[in-house]
Design a protein around this motif. Structure first.
Motif, PDB file in Angstrom:
ATOM      1  N   ASP A   1       0.840  -1.192   0.000  1.00 46.78           N
ATOM      2  CA  ASP A   1       0.000   0.000   0.000  1.00 46.78           C
ATOM      3  C   ASP A   1       0.882   1.252   0.000  1.00 46.78           C
ATOM      4  O   ASP A   1       2.119   1.167  -0.004  1.00 46.78           O
ATOM      5  N   ASP A   2       0.267   2.414   0.007  1.00 49.61           N
ATOM      6  CA  ASP A   2       1.015   3.667  -0.084  1.00 49.61           C
ATOM      7  C   ASP A   2       1.949   3.886   1.095  1.00 49.61           C
ATOM      8  O   ASP A   2       2.969   4.567   0.973  1.00 49.61           O
ATOM      9  N   SER A   3       1.635   3.292   2.232  1.00 45.93           N
ATOM     10  CA  SER A   3       2.479   3.476   3.413  1.00 45.93           C
ATOM     11  C   SER A   3       3.716   2.579   3.383  1.00 45.93           C
ATOM     12  O   SER A   3       4.676   2.817   4.121  1.00 45.93           O
ATOM     13  N   GLY A   4       3.694   1.550   2.548  1.00 41.44           N
ATOM     14  CA  GLY A   4       4.785   0.582   2.520  1.00 41.44           C
ATOM     15  C   GLY A   4       4.761  -0.370   3.702  1.00 41.44           C
ATOM     16  O   GLY A   4       5.700  -1.157   3.886  1.00 41.44           O
ATOM     17  N   LYS A   5       3.677  -0.364   4.493  1.00 42.01           N
ATOM     18  CA  LYS A   5       3.610  -1.219   5.683  1.00 42.01           C
ATOM     19  C   LYS A   5       2.851  -2.519   5.443  1.00 42.01           C
ATOM     20  O   LYS A   5       3.069  -3.491   6.167  1.00 42.01           O
ATOM     21  N   ASN A   6       1.988  -2.546   4.463  1.00 37.15           N
ATOM     22  CA  ASN A   6       1.139  -3.718   4.223  1.00 37.15           C
ATOM     23  C   ASN A   6       1.448  -4.304   2.847  1.00 37.15           C
ATOM     24  O   ASN A   6       1.278  -3.636   1.829  1.00 37.15           O
ATOM     25  N   TRP A   7       1.879  -5.553   2.846  1.00 36.03           N
ATOM     26  CA  TRP A   7       2.354  -6.211   1.632  1.00 36.03           C
ATOM     27  C   TRP A   7       1.502  -7.430   1.287  1.00 36.03           C
ATOM     28  O   TRP A   7       1.003  -8.134   2.178  1.00 36.03           O
ATOM     29  N   GLU A   8       1.384  -7.651  -0.031  1.00 34.98           N
ATOM     30  CA  GLU A   8       0.729  -8.857  -0.548  1.00 34.98           C
ATOM     31  C   GLU A   8       1.703  -9.565  -1.482  1.00 34.98           C
ATOM     32  O   GLU A   8       2.140  -8.997  -2.482  1.00 34.98           O
ATOM     33  N   LEU A   9       2.068 -10.803  -1.142  1.00 37.75           N
ATOM     34  CA  LEU A   9       3.046 -11.579  -1.895  1.00 37.75           C
ATOM     35  C   LEU A   9       2.338 -12.734  -2.598  1.00 37.75           C
ATOM     36  O   LEU A   9       1.700 -13.569  -1.939  1.00 37.75           O
ATOM     37  N   THR A  10       2.421 -12.777  -3.918  1.00 37.87           N
ATOM     38  CA  THR A  10       1.770 -13.834  -4.692  1.00 37.87           C
ATOM     39  C   THR A  10       2.715 -15.022  -4.864  1.00 37.87           C
ATOM     40  O   THR A  10       3.867 -14.854  -5.264  1.00 37.87           O
ATOM     41  N   ILE A  11       2.211 -16.225  -4.569  1.00 33.93           N
ATOM     42  CA  ILE A  11       3.016 -17.436  -4.637  1.00 33.93           C
ATOM     43  C   ILE A  11       2.860 -18.088  -6.009  1.00 33.93           C
ATOM     44  O   ILE A  11       1.740 -18.344  -6.461  1.00 33.93           O
ATOM     45  N   GLU A  12       3.980 -18.337  -6.656  1.00 34.60           N
ATOM     46  CA  GLU A  12       3.987 -18.944  -7.978  1.00 34.60           C
ATOM     47  C   GLU A  12       3.631 -20.425  -7.871  1.00 34.60           C
ATOM     48  O   GLU A  12       4.266 -21.179  -7.119  1.00 34.60           O
ATOM     49  N   PRO A  13       2.603 -20.887  -8.601  1.00 36.47           N
ATOM     50  CA  PRO A  13       2.301 -22.322  -8.580  1.00 36.47           C
ATOM     51  C   PRO A  13       3.370 -23.115  -9.329  1.00 36.47           C
ATOM     52  O   PRO A  13       4.144 -22.552 -10.107  1.00 36.47           O
ATOM     53  N   GLY A  14       3.420 -24.413  -9.070  1.00 41.17           N
ATOM     54  CA  GLY A  14       4.346 -25.270  -9.803  1.00 41.17           C
ATOM     55  C   GLY A  14       5.644 -25.581  -9.092  1.00 41.17           C
ATOM     56  O   GLY A  14       6.549 -26.166  -9.686  1.00 41.17           O
ATOM     57  N   HIS A  15       5.747 -25.198  -7.814  1.00 42.39           N
ATOM     58  CA  HIS A  15       6.903 -25.564  -7.013  1.00 42.39           C
ATOM     59  C   HIS A  15       6.498 -26.694  -6.067  1.00 42.39           C
ATOM     60  O   HIS A  15       5.455 -26.601  -5.402  1.00 42.39           O
ATOM     61  N   TYR A  16       7.322 -27.738  -5.993  1.00 44.47           N
ATOM     62  CA  TYR A  16       6.947 -28.933  -5.239  1.00 44.47           C
ATOM     63  C   TYR A  16       8.049 -29.362  -4.272  1.00 44.47           C
ATOM     64  O   TYR A  16       9.232 -29.366  -4.628  1.00 44.47           O
ATOM     65  N   PHE A  17       7.625 -29.741  -3.078  1.00 43.08           N
ATOM     66  CA  PHE A  17       8.559 -30.303  -2.113  1.00 43.08           C
ATOM     67  C   PHE A  17       8.965 -31.710  -2.553  1.00 43.08           C
ATOM     68  O   PHE A  17       8.353 -32.307  -3.450  1.00 43.08           O
ATOM     69  N   SER A  18       9.975 -32.223  -1.899  1.00 48.32           N
ATOM     70  CA  SER A  18      10.519 -33.526  -2.305  1.00 48.32           C
ATOM     71  C   SER A  18       9.585 -34.695  -2.009  1.00 48.32           C
ATOM     72  O   SER A  18       9.854 -35.822  -2.420  1.00 48.32           O
ATOM     73  N   ASP A  19       8.471 -34.452  -1.297  1.00 52.46           N
ATOM     74  CA  ASP A  19       7.463 -35.503  -1.112  1.00 52.46           C
ATOM     75  C   ASP A  19       6.331 -35.387  -2.115  1.00 52.46           C
ATOM     76  O   ASP A  19       5.351 -36.135  -2.055  1.00 52.46           O
ATOM     77  N   GLY A  20       6.443 -34.419  -3.052  1.00 55.26           N
ATOM     78  CA  GLY A  20       5.448 -34.267  -4.102  1.00 55.26           C
ATOM     79  C   GLY A  20       4.335 -33.296  -3.798  1.00 55.26           C
ATOM     80  O   GLY A  20       3.501 -33.023  -4.669  1.00 55.26           O
ATOM     81  N   THR A  21       4.285 -32.741  -2.587  1.00 53.68           N
ATOM     82  CA  THR A  21       3.247 -31.761  -2.270  1.00 53.68           C
ATOM     83  C   THR A  21       3.654 -30.379  -2.775  1.00 53.68           C
ATOM     84  O   THR A  21       4.835 -30.026  -2.792  1.00 53.68           O
ATOM     85  N   GLU A  22       2.673 -29.591  -3.196  1.00 49.87           N
ATOM     86  CA  GLU A  22       2.959 -28.280  -3.774  1.00 49.87           C
ATOM     87  C   GLU A  22       3.247 -27.250  -2.688  1.00 49.87           C
ATOM     88  O   GLU A  22       2.681 -27.287  -1.599  1.00 49.87           O
ATOM     89  N   VAL A  23       4.159 -26.334  -3.002  1.00 55.79           N
ATOM     90  CA  VAL A  23       4.453 -25.227  -2.090  1.00 55.79           C
ATOM     91  C   VAL A  23       3.241 -24.298  -2.050  1.00 55.79           C
ATOM     92  O   VAL A  23       2.762 -23.832  -3.088  1.00 55.79           O
ATOM     93  N   MET A  24       2.765 -24.029  -0.845  1.00 52.84           N
ATOM     94  CA  MET A  24       1.562 -23.229  -0.657  1.00 52.84           C
ATOM     95  C   MET A  24       1.884 -21.974   0.161  1.00 52.84           C
ATOM     96  O   MET A  24       2.929 -21.886   0.818  1.00 52.84           O
ATOM     97  N   PRO A  25       0.975 -20.991   0.148  1.00 57.05           N
ATOM     98  CA  PRO A  25       1.201 -19.785   0.958  1.00 57.05           C
ATOM     99  C   PRO A  25       1.474 -20.083   2.421  1.00 57.05           C
ATOM    100  O   PRO A  25       2.264 -19.395   3.073  1.00 57.05           O
TER     101      PRO A  25
END
Length: 608
Positions: free
Chosen positions: A106-130
């Motif tokens: 936001d304009d204050s630089g205090k509140n951030w929204e980070l979008t997680i890219e799909p398609g990343h997977y842990f070594s057990d096959g589960t997808e990286v989630m927010p």
């Protein structure tokens, strides 16, 4: 928080003796550009004696990516875990290189929204989630390795495909602090054959025995990784590490040329340098006889030949007159041009302020009722110079006495108590070049994190720094110019000398495509080309050379031990509030500023 200030090595002491009021300027490479990688050029290839790809490890230290402050184990972590974002050598975010794909605040630089890219997977096959990113960020904030870089973090929470972060102070460059590893929710304490190793989503994972990394079958394009297996060797002392590397039993190492851990690898290897935020600087005791006067501090901006830092570190540094790596997009080059090494300009500023050679003895004096001799006490090492009309006594102190000088502003020289006027320091700044802890006035409230030993009472500096942090992309360059102009030409409180570069070293012709950066020296490893035999193909593994019998290890963190090829190469780094340019141990986070060489000429000790 503990504060551990770096010991200045003999090399840096020599720098001070040469820089301080030297009569002649010295030539040197003052360009900030990182040399292009030599990867891919036609050279005579070395061969690995074992014909497998191996890296060093150290079982004495953790391989948990939030605790791993040992260089060797950090390299392993960079193969097992992906970072939230990646930064290039200009400290800009590399698009499409991390788990966070988009970001906004936001304009204050205090509140951030980070979008997680799909398609990343842990070594057990589960997808990286927010939730995994939020979980990892929470551990980073309180970790040994990264704790110091988050001064105003208040919290994070996962959403639908995003992570929300709240800061206490606006920072529109917060995204640059997030080159942090991501682990799977709930696995922080997981134990395996390799020790405490949470689950990651990087190109490799640990094998069942914990003595090698194998391809993560859920990593996109894992079939095309440069090698299927990376073997973990263990060499603990400098001489055995060098021997194993030169013989080809380990294939890649990280080296800090400014540190006692500089292992002196042969020039026949391939060296790839990358920028760091490790800054060398001069600061003042602003309660001393002359340090209290801004005109004196401003004059001294011109008294140091910054280019000589580059020469002394054999090109593994870049000169900078302002507290930001000079290839950054907002670096104010026009202002730097007015702060060049110029002893005549230094003297003219002093004379204009009434500092003159009143008794015609070749030395400058200042008036305080009558002409007073100037004898500046520079806390670093023993020598003096008077080439610009100032008498400068440079003191060599033990680490304990050096800390006393910083904390109390005075120290013992023989039986005499001496007031410190100036000191030489090193500090690891954050990736956004936030100067808060280095310049904000020291108080009881902030003394646990504060690194300002100048005794400055400048109540405006923190607000000026916050304006820079909160500045938009469009206004940041102008706001940073104003901040630097104030520091250099109004308060004069900080003299920047330059920034270190570090190295990733490989054996000639074995690895191609190397593109290191400070947060991830193995960045892009999945795209490397690794040639291990005469046909350029990695053959089936042979029996690895057993790690040589080690000499008895030195006690970790013993600053008083001799730093020779026989001592353990701890090679540690961890983030401080502004991060420590030295290795910190696994349980003690290091902050950054300066540390003196001890009486025996022994070296230093530790960040992100």
């Amino acid at each position: 928080m503990t504060t551990k200030i770096r010991k200045i090595t003999a090399l840096l002491l020599a720098l001070l003796l040469t820089l301080l009021c030297a009569a002649c300027g010295r030539g040197g490479d003052t360009e900030g550009e990182i040399p292009e990688s030599s990867a891919g050029k036609d050279v005579e290839r070395a061969s690995a004696l074992d014909q497998v790809f191996s890296v060093n490890s150290n079982s004495k230290y953790s391989k948990n990516p939030f605790i791993a402050t040992n260089h060797a184990n950090q390299l392993i972590c960079s193969l097992v875990y992906e970072n939230m974002i990646e930064l290039d050598n200009n400290f800009e975010v590399i698009r499409d290189a991390g788990i966070i794909s988009e970001w906004k605040c936001d304009d204050s630089g205090k509140n951030w929204e980070l979008t997680i890219e799909p398609g990343h997977y842990f070594s057990d096959g589960t997808e990286v989630m927010p939730r995994d990113v939020s979980y990892s960020l929470g551990f980073s904030i309180n970790s040994d390795r990264f704790h110091g870089r988050f001064a105003s973090y208040q919290g994070a929470s996962p959403g639908e495909g995003v992570v929300y972060v709240t800061l206490g102070i606006g920072d529109k460059q917060f995204i640059k602090l997030l080159n942090l590893p991501v682990i799977k929710l709930g696995t922080y304490g997981d134990e395996g054959p390799a020790g405490n190793t949470p689950m990651g989503s990087g190109p490799y994972t640990y094998n069942e025995e914990g003595d090698a990394l194998i391809a993560n079958e859920y990593y996109p394009g894992y079939e095309d990784l440069p090698v299927d297996t990376i073997y973990l060797q263990e060499y603990k002392t400098a001489d055995t590490i060098i021997s194993a590397f030169e013989d080809g039993y380990i294939d890649v190492v990280i080296n800090d040329p400014s540190s006692y851990t500089n292992l002196g690898y042969a020039s026949s290897n391939e060296f790839h340098t990358y920028a760091t935020t490790n800054m060398h600087y001069i600061a003042f005791n602003e309660e001393s006889m002359l340090g209290r006067y801004s005109y004196f501090r401003i004059a001294m901006q011109h008294a140091f030949d910054r280019a000589y830092l580059v020469e002394l570190l054999h090109g593994n540094a870049v000169a900078a007159a302002l507290p930001m790596y000079p290839t950054c997009s907002v670096y104010p080059h026009s202002l730097e041009d007015r702060l060049d090494y110029n002893l005549e300009a230094c003297k003219n500023i002093l004379v204009a302020a009434g500092v003159q050679d009143y008794d015609e003895d070749g030395q400058l004096e200042f008036m305080s009722g009558s002409p007073q001799e100037i004898d500046l006490n520079f806390v670093v090492c023993a020598d003096s110079s008077a080439k610009c009309g100032l008498k400068v006594t440079v003191h060599e102190l033990t680490w304990e006495d050096y800390m006393t000088a910083l904390e109390e502003g005075k120290f013992k020289a023989g039986k005499q108590e001496v007031t410190m006027d100036m000191f030489y320091g090193e500090v690891r700044l954050r990736n956004n070049f936030d100067l808060t802890e280095l310049l904000q006035p020291r108080t009881e409230k902030n003394e646990a994190t504060n690194l300002n030993y100048s005794r400055s009472k400048d109540s405006t500096i923190e607000g000026r720094i916050n304006q820079y942090l909160a500045a938009s992309d469009a206004s940041r360059k102008d706001v940073y110019y104003q901040l630097c102009d104030y520091i250099a030409n109004t308060s004069g409180s900080l003299i920047t000398i330059g920034f270190e570069k570090q190295q990733i070293i490989t054996r000639r012709g074995v690895c191609k495509g190397i593109n290191p950066n400070f947060g991830n020296p193995l960045f892009g490893f999945a795209d490397w080309e690794i040639l291990l035999d005469d046909d350029g193909a990695a053959p089936p593994p042979k029996t690895l050379k057993p790690a040589a019998t080690e000499e008895p290890e030195e006690t970790e963190g013993s600053d008083e031990s001799e730093e020779s090829a026989e001592t353990e190469d701890t090679g540690e780094t961890a983030d401080g509030p502004i991060e420590s340019a030295e290795p910190a141990n696994d349980t003690t986070r290091e902050n950054d500023t300066t540390k003196e060489e001890n009486e025996s000429g022994k070296g230093e000790s530790n960040d992100d």
